[in-house]
Design a protein around this motif. Sequence first.
Motif, PDB file in Angstrom:
ATOM      1  N   GLN A 186       0.969  -1.324   0.020  1.00  0.00           N
ATOM      2  CA  GLN A 186      -0.017   0.091  -0.054  1.00  0.00           C
ATOM      3  C   GLN A 186       0.666   1.361  -0.360  1.00  0.00           C
ATOM      4  OE1 GLN A 186      -2.891  -0.021   0.263  1.00  0.00           O
ATOM      5  NE2 GLN A 186      -2.862   2.189  -0.716  1.00  0.00           N
ATOM      6  N   GLN A 187       2.234   1.546   1.147  1.00  0.00           N
ATOM      7  CA  GLN A 187       2.969   2.033   0.416  1.00  0.00           C
ATOM      8  C   GLN A 187       3.400   2.255  -0.522  1.00  0.00           C
ATOM      9  OE1 GLN A 187       3.112   4.514   3.484  1.00  0.00           O
ATOM     10  NE2 GLN A 187       4.288   5.687   2.147  1.00  0.00           N
ATOM     11  N   ALA A 188       4.149   1.301  -0.782  1.00  0.00           N
ATOM     12  CA  ALA A 188       4.180   1.246  -2.575  1.00  0.00           C
ATOM     13  C   ALA A 188       3.640   2.329  -3.496  1.00  0.00           C
ATOM     14  CB  ALA A 188       5.340   0.245  -2.812  1.00  0.00           C
ATOM     15  N   SER A 189       2.302   2.077  -3.297  1.00  0.00           N
ATOM     16  CA  SER A 189       1.768   2.200  -4.605  1.00  0.00           C
ATOM     17  C   SER A 189       0.920   3.983  -4.044  1.00  0.00           C
ATOM     18  CB  SER A 189      -0.081   1.523  -4.467  1.00  0.00           C
ATOM     19  OG  SER A 189      -0.799   2.218  -5.137  1.00  0.00           O
ATOM     20  N   GLU A 190       1.846   3.683  -2.848  1.00  0.00           N
ATOM     21  CA  GLU A 190       1.346   5.568  -2.678  1.00  0.00           C
ATOM     22  C   GLU A 190       2.197   6.629  -3.467  1.00  0.00           C
ATOM     23  OE1 GLU A 190      -0.166   5.788   1.574  1.00  0.00           O
ATOM     24  OE2 GLU A 190      -2.065   4.741   1.618  1.00  0.00           O
ATOM     25  N   ASP A 191       3.967   5.785  -2.386  1.00  0.00           N
ATOM     26  CA  ASP A 191       4.782   6.399  -3.086  1.00  0.00           C
ATOM     27  C   ASP A 191       5.167   6.497  -4.776  1.00  0.00           C
ATOM     28  OD1 ASP A 191       5.522   7.336  -0.681  1.00  0.00           O
ATOM     29  OD2 ASP A 191       6.729   5.171  -0.776  1.00  0.00           O
ATOM     30  N   ALA A 192       4.430   5.649  -5.591  1.00  0.00           N
ATOM     31  CA  ALA A 192       4.630   6.215  -6.524  1.00  0.00           C
ATOM     32  C   ALA A 192       3.189   6.935  -7.747  1.00  0.00           C
ATOM     33  CB  ALA A 192       3.952   4.193  -7.425  1.00  0.00           C
ATOM     34  N   LYS A 193       2.413   6.664  -6.673  1.00  0.00           N
ATOM     35  CA  LYS A 193       1.304   7.831  -7.308  1.00  0.00           C
ATOM     36  C   LYS A 193       1.917   9.245  -7.169  1.00  0.00           C
ATOM     37  CE  LYS A 193      -3.408   9.084  -6.695  1.00  0.00           C
ATOM     38  NZ  LYS A 193      -4.729   8.658  -6.009  1.00  0.00           N
ATOM     39  N   LYS A 194       2.416   9.658  -6.079  1.00  0.00           N
ATOM     40  CA  LYS A 194       3.285  10.395  -5.229  1.00  0.00           C
ATOM     41  C   LYS A 194       3.964  11.055  -6.123  1.00  0.00           C
ATOM     42  CE  LYS A 194       5.666  10.843  -1.711  1.00  0.00           C
ATOM     43  NZ  LYS A 194       6.749  10.945  -0.749  1.00  0.00           N
ATOM     44  N   TRP A 195       4.987  10.013  -6.777  1.00  0.00           N
ATOM     45  CA  TRP A 195       6.262  10.841  -7.800  1.00  0.00           C
ATOM     46  C   TRP A 195       5.780  11.309  -9.319  1.00  0.00           C
ATOM     47  CZ3 TRP A 195      10.659  12.656  -6.571  1.00  0.00           C
ATOM     48  CH2 TRP A 195      10.889  11.922  -4.677  1.00  0.00           C
ATOM     49  N   ALA A 196       4.341  10.198  -9.434  1.00  0.00           N
ATOM     50  CA  ALA A 196       3.863  10.453 -10.130  1.00  0.00           C
ATOM     51  C   ALA A 196       3.402  12.448 -10.661  1.00  0.00           C
ATOM     52  CB  ALA A 196       2.766   9.620 -10.785  1.00  0.00           C
ATOM     53  N   ILE A 197       3.141  12.128  -9.588  1.00  0.00           N
ATOM     54  CA  ILE A 197       2.072  13.422  -9.382  1.00  0.00           C
ATOM     55  C   ILE A 197       2.888  14.651  -9.509  1.00  0.00           C
ATOM     56  CG2 ILE A 197       0.952  15.381  -8.311  1.00  0.00           C
ATOM     57  CD1 ILE A 197      -1.159  12.867  -6.753  1.00  0.00           C
ATOM     58  N   TYR A 198       3.842  14.466  -8.328  1.00  0.00           N
ATOM     59  CA  TYR A 198       5.126  15.573  -8.494  1.00  0.00           C
ATOM     60  C   TYR A 198       6.070  15.768  -9.751  1.00  0.00           C
ATOM     61  CZ  TYR A 198       5.588  14.841  -3.013  1.00  0.00           C
ATOM     62  OH  TYR A 198       5.351  15.151  -2.223  1.00  0.00           O
TER      63      TYR A 198
END
Length: 125
Positions: free
Chosen positions: A89-101
């Motif tokens: 779940q954390q890796a999924s949220e991190d992937a989304k966060k970096w894509a938004i960045y």
Amino acid sequence: MSNDNPPPGYGENPDPNYGGQPNYGGQPNYGGAPQPNYGAGPGGAKPDSNLVWGILVTLLCCLPLGIVSIIKATKVDSLWNQGDYAGAQQASEDAKKWAIYGIIGGVIVMVLYIIFFVVVGASSM
């Protein structure tokens, strides 16, 4: 001597599968092999890896941040399969966060690029 009362448990089948394999998958099992559980694990439903967003950001917006997003997104499946549901779940949220960045970074660079050419074009006239 005839006994009308059978012994306790006689005639009752304690196995709900009626002689089949144990039901490990949560699906009805009518005497067949155990069914695997492809549904949600203890952590809930498997999180989206956001890999598509990472690839699009890498190709269209911001290469470095998109690569970070792709790396995080590829960890989701392996962590989930290892049973690390919180890590997935954390890796999924991190992937989304970096894509938004990456999207935000790409938009900022594009705006600065347009401003630069407007300024250079106006000063050359």
